[in-house]
Scaffold this active site. Structure first.
Site, PDB file in Angstrom:
ATOM      1  N   GLY A  48      17.896  -9.196  32.000  1.00 34.06           N
ATOM      2  CA  GLY A  48      19.060  -8.350  32.449  1.00 34.06           C
ATOM      3  C   GLY A  48      20.012  -8.192  31.370  1.00 34.06           C
ATOM      4  N   GLU A  59       0.882   3.159  10.495  1.00 29.07           N
ATOM      5  CA  GLU A  59      -0.366   3.123  10.492  1.00 29.07           C
ATOM      6  C   GLU A  59      -1.154   4.010  11.226  1.00 29.07           C
ATOM      7  OE1 GLU A  59      -0.942  -0.828   8.760  1.00 29.07           O
ATOM      8  OE2 GLU A  59      -3.049  -0.598   9.170  1.00 29.07           O
ATOM      9  N   PHE A  70       1.055  -1.129  -0.263  1.00 31.05           N
ATOM     10  CA  PHE A  70       0.068  -0.124   0.010  1.00 31.05           C
ATOM     11  C   PHE A  70       0.907   1.257  -0.012  1.00 31.05           C
ATOM     12  CE2 PHE A  70      -2.889   2.936   2.516  1.00 31.05           C
ATOM     13  CZ  PHE A  70      -3.864   2.978   1.440  1.00 31.05           C
ATOM     14  N   THR A  99       2.156   6.899   2.220  1.00 29.44           N
ATOM     15  CA  THR A  99       3.235   8.008   2.839  1.00 29.44           C
ATOM     16  C   THR A  99       4.227   8.434   2.026  1.00 29.44           C
ATOM     17  OG1 THR A  99       2.941   6.501   5.076  1.00 29.44           O
ATOM     18  CG2 THR A  99       4.944   8.151   4.955  1.00 29.44           C
ATOM     19  N   GLU A 100       4.476   9.908   2.024  1.00 28.55           N
ATOM     20  CA  GLU A 100       5.470  10.454   1.256  1.00 28.55           C
ATOM     21  C   GLU A 100       6.349  11.202   2.416  1.00 28.55           C
ATOM     22  OE1 GLU A 100       3.661  13.028  -1.677  1.00 28.55           O
ATOM     23  OE2 GLU A 100       2.295  11.366  -2.719  1.00 28.55           O
TER      24      GLU A 100
END
Lengths: 384, 259
Positions: A340, A364, A123, A126-127
């Site tokens: 630890g 998302e 998908f 986003t840019e």
């Protein structure tokens, strides 16, 4: 064990995914994390097991496309490796726009192969300048005769370069702002469509995160999903389906970290006793288990709500994603603490869960954006 | 090609406990699985079908709960399943078992290839596969590690031997037993599991397979288990030390004393 009253089919999905996670993914998780190579072999196993069919409707070769089924699968795979699980889940993210809004021809053309895992999806939203503010996207699609011509760059795209089918959001009418965006299907290999920088990441390193570059990329006008201007509606509805999946990824990571912490606490001896006998450790484990179970209850409830056909799930999806990802970060951090010094070392798997968990608070929709969604909806509900 | 795969349901543990009073296997609380060697037989059957077409039929002899093993085989790609279940079959040794399976296969009639695992993980006899071929009077190749070429009337395979392998070409119908080197069994698929839950499992009794009653079960089994026991552990050995001469002298003394 909490009983979530899963259907027989959901129990099958859970058990099969658990087996794949344990036998095929867990032994290789550290290696993929180190090499940052895309897990082609494991994707083939996932495909052969029909897991890509889970998010596709029956009539196109899937097993029904229920969100809860997908959440269960993603949770179980993430328990072994959040990175490998997201390669799988991101294909669902890239496929949902076609499932939800594609026309019959588009569904017939793409869904059967995606259900078989012959090809995977991605998908592209986003840019570089458009993250949380998705309406700021600059990629354009201009209609010219029988084609749209795409120009622009998408970045941080999961499965970028590996996927064969991309659902991409681009502006068709900049003057209309968010209402000027449209969603398209772009196939790998289309002239003018290339891949840019492959990112090196903190966690989920088995997955590929890559730039998509469109330079006068001509795609047939039939590849428009829904109508022009529907891009953001397609996106929001896709996220409503996929957010429980991201939440489930976080849940799986948290459960995986808890599994390691409990096992280690029982085996590790200090002051002549197993550290699991110390109340300080016991309380940490108890809090971790409580957060994990609460996440699961929330995610399954939201997934069932989506599957029941309820369409106003934005707030509930956001709540699940917010809670589960914050829980995953906390639980995995505490798992490192319980191990630890060993927890901090790459020879032990705890630190990987902590690195993998972080992204679930970011992608998302960052958890800040999730809070915006929740608050906005709360205020709206109050006003009614 | 019609392929028959014979499988056995066995207890999961390799440390089978024996009831000291009855000399029988203690199955309580032990999960049942498909004999691990049979998993390779199922996989090879499915691989051959994927290559040349046809049908894979799994057959097992066992109590009603052995149906679970057959359903699992279907989830792994087998097409059909037949359960041979009858009180008359109880107590079968390897001879009676192979007689019974052979009778069922004779009833299936149309087959070119029978595949078995090389042996079962509980009994470890490796006799049932060869026994079936004997009862059916067909060729057998045991310890097959590779199927090289499938032709219309023959099949060429590699048979594992102690110091290498033999290449054998056999006419159909033929029975193979396979070793674990032959393939990597696949995991079940989701659709396979769904299909397996709905699949109809055919159940045959001794009447269905038209078997000679005298050759079935305990009556048809020449093997009589008199006693099953764990051999007493050997005592600790005695260590001799010192120079070679001392050790030799010491050993001679001990042997003399024990004479």
């Amino acid at each position: 064990m909490m009983d979530y009253l899963l259907t027989e089919e959901q129990v099958m999905i859970r058990d099969l995914c658990r087996q794949i996670a344990k036998e095929k993914i867990a032994p290789l998780a550290a290696e993929y994390d180190k090499s940052e190579k895309f897990p082609h072999g494991i994707m083939k196993i996932i495909a052969d097991a029909d897991l890509f069919a889970i998010f596709v409707p029956l009539e196109y070769g899937g097993t029904g496309g229920r969100v809860l089924d997908m959440a269960i699968a993603t949770e179980e795979l993430s328990r072994a490796c959040g990175g490998i699980a997201v390669c799988y889940a991101a294909s669902a993210l890239g496929t949902y726009p076609i499932v939800l809004f594609g026309n019959e021809e588009q569904k017939k053309k793409y869904l059967p192969d995606l259900a078989k895992g012959k090809t995977i999806a991605a998908f592209g939203l986003t840019e570089p300048e458009a993250g949380s503010d998705a309406s700021a996207i600059k990629t354009t699609a201009v209609k010219k005769g029988d084609h749209y011509v795409l120009n622009g760059t998408k970045h941080f795209i999961t499965n970028g370069g590996e996927a064969g089918v991309y659902t991409v959001v681009a502006m068709t009418d900049r003057t209309r702002g968010a209402r000027g965006a449209s969603a398209f299907i772009v196939e790998k290999g289309t002239p003018g469509f290339s891949f840019g920088k492959k990112e090196e990441k903190m966690g989920i390193r088995a997955s590929t995160t890559c730039e998509l570059i469109f330079t006068d990329c001509k795609i047939p006008k039939e590849n428009l999903i829904a109508k022009e201007g529907m891009g953001f509606i397609v996106t929001m509805k896709t996220f409503d389906m996929s957010r429980p999946g991201v939440a489930a990824q976080a849940l799986g990571i948290a459960q995986g970290a808890l599994d390691i912490a409990v096992k280690y606490a029982k085996e590790r001896h200090q002051f002549g006793k197993s550290i699991a006998s110390f109340q300080g450790i016991q309380w940490m484990l108890a809090d971790m288990a409580t957060k994990v179970e609460a996440s699961r209850a929330l995610i399954y409830a939201v997934a069932r709500m989506v599957d029941s056909g309820n369409t106003s799930v934005a707030k509930e999806s956001a709540i699940a994603k917010l809670f589960a990802s914050d829980a995953a970060m906390e639980v995995s951090t505490n798992a490192v603490q319980i191990l630890g010094g060993y927890g901090y070392m790459r020879d032990y798997p705890a630190e990987k869960f902590m690195r993998d968990a972080k992204i679930t608070q970011i992608y998302e929709g960052t958890n800040q954006i999730q809070r915006n969604i929740i608050a906005l909806q709360l205020i709206k509900e109050m006003a009614k | 090609m019609n392929i028959i795969v014979c499988i056995k349901q066995v207890p999961e543990t390799t440390e089978v406990r024996i009831n000291p009073e009855t000399n029988t296997l203690m199955r309580e609380g032990v999960k049942s699985i498909i004999n691990p060697f049979d998993m390779y037989a199922i996989e090879e059957g499915v691989l051959i079908r994927e290559k040349v077409g046809g049908k894979v039929t799994v057959v097992t002899m066992g109590p009603p709960q052995a149906e679970a093993a057959l359903r699992e085989a279907i989830s792994l790609g087998a097409d059909e399943a037949i359960l041979l279940s009858d009180r008359a079959f109880a107590g079968s040794d390897t001879w009676a078992t192979s007689y019974t399976l052979a009778a069922a296969i004779r009833k299936i009639k149309d087959y070119q290839l029978i595949i078995c695992g090389k042996q079962a993980s509980d009994g470890d006899t490796a006799q049932v596969g060869p026994g079936i071929a004997t009862h059916l009077d067909i060729p057998q190749v045991i310890y097959v590690k590779k199927v090289e070429e499938i032709k219309d009337t023959t099949i060429r395979v590699w048979r594992m031997t102690e110091d290498g392998y033999e290449v054998i070409e056999a006419p159909f119908p033929v029975l193979f037993t396979v070793v674990k080197e032959i393939n990597t069994p696949r995991l079940p698929s989701l659709k396979g599991i769904m299909r397996s839950k709905q699949a109809k499992i055919t159940v045959w009794t001794h009447k269905d397979i038209e078997a000679d009653f005298a050759q079935l079960g305990l009556n048809g089994s020449p093997t009589q288990v008199a006693k099953v026991f764990t051999p007493a552990p050997r005592g600790k050995g005695q260590m001799l030390s010192g120079t070679t001469d001392d050790i030799v002298a010491g050993l001679v003394n001990i042997l003399k004393e024990q004479q």
